[in-house]
Design a protein around this motif. Sequence first.
Motif, PDB file in Angstrom:
ATOM      1  N   ASN A  13       0.818  -1.207   0.000  1.00 58.99           N
ATOM      2  CA  ASN A  13       0.000   0.000   0.000  1.00 58.99           C
ATOM      3  C   ASN A  13       0.861   1.270   0.000  1.00 58.99           C
ATOM      4  O   ASN A  13       0.359   2.352  -0.259  1.00 58.99           O
ATOM      5  N   PRO A  15       3.028   3.905  -1.593  1.00 57.94           N
ATOM      6  CA  PRO A  15       3.271   4.279  -2.990  1.00 57.94           C
ATOM      7  C   PRO A  15       4.764   4.263  -3.297  1.00 57.94           C
ATOM      8  O   PRO A  15       5.593   4.477  -2.415  1.00 57.94           O
ATOM      9  N   THR A  20       8.075  13.767  -6.910  1.00 61.82           N
ATOM     10  CA  THR A  20       7.089  14.729  -6.407  1.00 61.82           C
ATOM     11  C   THR A  20       6.202  14.223  -5.270  1.00 61.82           C
ATOM     12  O   THR A  20       5.320  14.950  -4.831  1.00 61.82           O
ATOM     13  N   ASN A  21       6.406  13.008  -4.774  1.00 60.47           N
ATOM     14  CA  ASN A  21       5.478  12.495  -3.769  1.00 60.47           C
ATOM     15  C   ASN A  21       6.129  12.140  -2.429  1.00 60.47           C
ATOM     16  O   ASN A  21       5.607  11.321  -1.683  1.00 60.47           O
ATOM     17  N   LYS A  23       6.338  13.616   0.464  1.00 55.50           N
ATOM     18  CA  LYS A  23       5.503  13.840   1.653  1.00 55.50           C
ATOM     19  C   LYS A  23       4.467  12.715   1.817  1.00 55.50           C
ATOM     20  O   LYS A  23       4.303  12.159   2.901  1.00 55.50           O
ATOM     21  N   LYS A  24       3.787  12.358   0.730  1.00 61.12           N
ATOM     22  CA  LYS A  24       2.789  11.285   0.769  1.00 61.12           C
ATOM     23  C   LYS A  24       3.472   9.941   1.053  1.00 61.12           C
ATOM     24  O   LYS A  24       2.979   9.144   1.847  1.00 61.12           O
ATOM     25  N   TRP A  25       4.612   9.686   0.406  1.00 63.42           N
ATOM     26  CA  TRP A  25       5.355   8.440   0.610  1.00 63.42           C
ATOM     27  C   TRP A  25       5.773   8.294   2.077  1.00 63.42           C
ATOM     28  O   TRP A  25       5.563   7.261   2.685  1.00 63.42           O
ATOM     29  N   LYS A  26       6.348   9.363   2.631  1.00 63.24           N
ATOM     30  CA  LYS A  26       6.808   9.331   4.025  1.00 63.24           C
ATOM     31  C   LYS A  26       5.636   9.086   4.972  1.00 63.24           C
ATOM     32  O   LYS A  26       5.734   8.302   5.912  1.00 63.24           O
ATOM     33  N   GLU A  27       4.529   9.745   4.718  1.00 67.69           N
ATOM     34  CA  GLU A  27       3.330   9.562   5.556  1.00 67.69           C
ATOM     35  C   GLU A  27       2.882   8.102   5.538  1.00 67.69           C
ATOM     36  O   GLU A  27       2.602   7.524   6.590  1.00 67.69           O
ATOM     37  N   HIS A  28       2.838   7.498   4.365  1.00 64.33           N
ATOM     38  CA  HIS A  28       2.444   6.089   4.255  1.00 64.33           C
ATOM     39  C   HIS A  28       3.438   5.182   4.968  1.00 64.33           C
ATOM     40  O   HIS A  28       3.043   4.246   5.668  1.00 64.33           O
TER      41      HIS A  28
END
Length: 103
Positions: A13, A15, A20-21, A23-28
């Motif tokens: 799950n 990414p 460019t991602n 922040k989203k990757w680290k959060e996941h």
Amino acid sequence: MNSTSSISANVNNIPMLHDTNFKKWKEHVIIVLGYMDLDHALREDCPPDLTSANIAEQRSTMEKWERSNRMSLMIMKHSIPEDIRGAIHEETRAKAFLDQIAN
């Protein structure tokens, strides 16, 4: 204990990291590692080296940190493309590895 299919689903799950991602990757990554109770190495510094005088609790703390660190590195590396991974200095501590990626 998480089942193998649950672990696989959680890891898959995350990414794939790209330009460019972050922040989203680290959060996941942090959510998955936290859910799997593997975020200890990201939250705590490495305990001091064990000596023969260490008590069982200190030994247990070190083992928990080492497992968390090892698994965190494997999970993060799994979701990073080879070309990005190759540009990052080989790191043995998950927290430092995450900091390198952030930079």
